[in-house]
Design a protein around this motif. Structure first.
Motif, PDB file in Angstrom:
ATOM      1  N   GLN A 175       0.800  -1.221   0.000  1.00 53.89           N
ATOM      2  CA  GLN A 175       0.000   0.000   0.000  1.00 53.89           C
ATOM      3  C   GLN A 175       0.837   1.278   0.000  1.00 53.89           C
ATOM      4  N   LYS A 176       2.126   1.166  -0.283  1.00 51.93           N
ATOM      5  CA  LYS A 176       2.974   2.364  -0.321  1.00 51.93           C
ATOM      6  C   LYS A 176       2.547   3.265  -1.482  1.00 51.93           C
ATOM      7  N   VAL A 177       2.774   4.563  -1.327  1.00 46.49           N
ATOM      8  CA  VAL A 177       2.428   5.530  -2.358  1.00 46.49           C
ATOM      9  C   VAL A 177       3.162   5.212  -3.655  1.00 46.49           C
ATOM     10  N   GLU A 178       4.446   4.865  -3.540  1.00 41.09           N
ATOM     11  CA  GLU A 178       5.236   4.543  -4.736  1.00 41.09           C
ATOM     12  C   GLU A 178       4.654   3.323  -5.469  1.00 41.09           C
ATOM     13  N   SER A 179       4.179   2.339  -4.707  1.00 43.51           N
ATOM     14  CA  SER A 179       3.598   1.132  -5.296  1.00 43.51           C
ATOM     15  C   SER A 179       2.301   1.457  -6.017  1.00 43.51           C
ATOM     16  N   LYS A 180       1.472   2.298  -5.410  1.00 40.92           N
ATOM     17  CA  LYS A 180       0.220   2.697  -6.049  1.00 40.92           C
ATOM     18  C   LYS A 180       0.504   3.446  -7.349  1.00 40.92           C
ATOM     19  N   GLU A 181       1.519   4.318  -7.328  1.00 40.43           N
ATOM     20  CA  GLU A 181       1.880   5.063  -8.533  1.00 40.43           C
ATOM     21  C   GLU A 181       2.401   4.126  -9.618  1.00 40.43           C
ATOM     22  N   LYS A 182       3.153   3.120  -9.223  1.00 37.85           N
ATOM     23  CA  LYS A 182       3.678   2.140 -10.178  1.00 37.85           C
ATOM     24  C   LYS A 182       2.529   1.357 -10.816  1.00 37.85           C
ATOM     25  N   ARG A 183       1.550   0.930 -10.010  1.00 36.14           N
ATOM     26  CA  ARG A 183       0.399   0.201 -10.548  1.00 36.14           C
ATOM     27  C   ARG A 183      -0.421   1.088 -11.489  1.00 36.14           C
ATOM     28  N   ALA A 184      -0.603   2.356 -11.120  1.00 32.67           N
ATOM     29  CA  ALA A 184      -1.335   3.293 -11.983  1.00 32.67           C
ATOM     30  C   ALA A 184      -0.608   3.469 -13.313  1.00 32.67           C
ATOM     31  N   SER A 185       0.705   3.537 -13.262  1.00 30.69           N
ATOM     32  CA  SER A 185       1.503   3.651 -14.482  1.00 30.69           C
ATOM     33  C   SER A 185       1.335   2.406 -15.360  1.00 30.69           C
ATOM     34  N   MET A 186       1.309   1.230 -14.743  1.00 28.27           N
ATOM     35  CA  MET A 186       1.105  -0.011 -15.491  1.00 28.27           C
ATOM     36  C   MET A 186      -0.263  -0.018 -16.180  1.00 28.27           C
ATOM     37  N   ILE A 187      -1.282   0.443 -15.477  1.00 28.84           N
ATOM     38  CA  ILE A 187      -2.629   0.506 -16.054  1.00 28.84           C
ATOM     39  C   ILE A 187      -2.651   1.476 -17.228  1.00 28.84           C
ATOM     40  N   ASN A 188      -1.998   2.612 -17.073  1.00 25.65           N
ATOM     41  CA  ASN A 188      -1.928   3.587 -18.169  1.00 25.65           C
ATOM     42  C   ASN A 188      -1.227   2.997 -19.389  1.00 25.65           C
ATOM     43  N   ASN A 189      -0.184   2.216 -19.167  1.00 25.06           N
ATOM     44  CA  ASN A 189       0.515   1.576 -20.285  1.00 25.06           C
ATOM     45  C   ASN A 189      -0.395   0.589 -21.028  1.00 25.06           C
ATOM     46  N   ILE A 190      -1.187  -0.139 -20.284  1.00 22.47           N
ATOM     47  CA  ILE A 190      -2.134  -1.071 -20.918  1.00 22.47           C
ATOM     48  C   ILE A 190      -3.144  -0.293 -21.748  1.00 22.47           C
ATOM     49  N   ILE A 191      -3.690   0.777 -21.191  1.00 22.09           N
ATOM     50  CA  ILE A 191      -4.684   1.580 -21.906  1.00 22.09           C
ATOM     51  C   ILE A 191      -4.079   2.186 -23.172  1.00 22.09           C
TER      52      ILE A 191
END
Length: 182
Positions: free
Chosen positions: A155-171
């Motif tokens: 639940q770290k902020v950096e981890s959430k940002e990394k997951r959001a970046s991964m989702i953006n790459n998929i989109i």
């Protein structure tokens, strides 16, 4: 699998419903047992008047044993007249004792052999064909593994940002791929 006309004493129905002819059809496959009682009548009003009583008599006198028995038994109501859409909906969506099918608007009353063919279409999908494109090679589907491998799960902020970046790459990948197909 085929539906075959079977000799079965349906006197319990004939005695209760004047003017309606009854036939029993059963599948020829013992592993996937299906039976169908066809109720043929010229007048649609006879179906409207008697369909509930028929299902009640069938549940008392004929219902096969087992938990899924009502899903292996069909009642087919056949008439040359048309039922209203609501009447047809009400009958076919009533699940008490058996599944139901209404075959209305027939040009003439079908013979038992013609009825067997029509019931095979309705109940078994015998008129369905496999799409000829089934054996054509297809484009490889998107593998999400390359986009999500190593995703941090905490639940770290950096981890959430990394997951959001991964989702953006998929989109972005999907949008780019869709634009190329257009």
């Amino acid at each position: 699998m085929k539906l075959l006309l079977k000799e079965y004493d349906l006197g319990f129905l004939s005695a209760q419903c004047d003017g309606i002819e009854f036939h029993m059809f059963r599948s020829d496959d013992s592993l996937s047992y299906i039976s169908c009682i066809a109720c043929l009548c010229e007048n649609a009003s006879d179906i409207i008047t008697h369909w509930r009583a028929i299902q009640g008599f069938v549940s008392v006198h004929y219902q096969p044993k087992g938990n899924l028995a009502s899903w292996n038994l069909y009642l087919a109501y056949v008439t040359t007249q048309k039922l209203s859409l609501w009447q047809k909906y009400e009958i076919e969506n009533n699940k008490f004792s058996a599944r139901k099918v209404v075959l209305d608007g027939c040009s003439e009353m079908p013979t038992p052999d013609q009825l067997a063919v029509e019931l095979e279409k309705q109940l078994l999908g015998s008129d369905l064909t496999l799409d000829s494109r089934v054996n054509e090679p297809r484009e490889a589907l998107l593998s999400l593994e390359e986009f999500v491998r190593g995703a941090p799960l905490d639940q770290k902020v950096e981890s959430k940002e990394k997951r959001a970046s991964m989702i953006n790459n998929i989109i972005e990948f999907l949008n780019k791929d869709e634009n190329q197909k257009s």
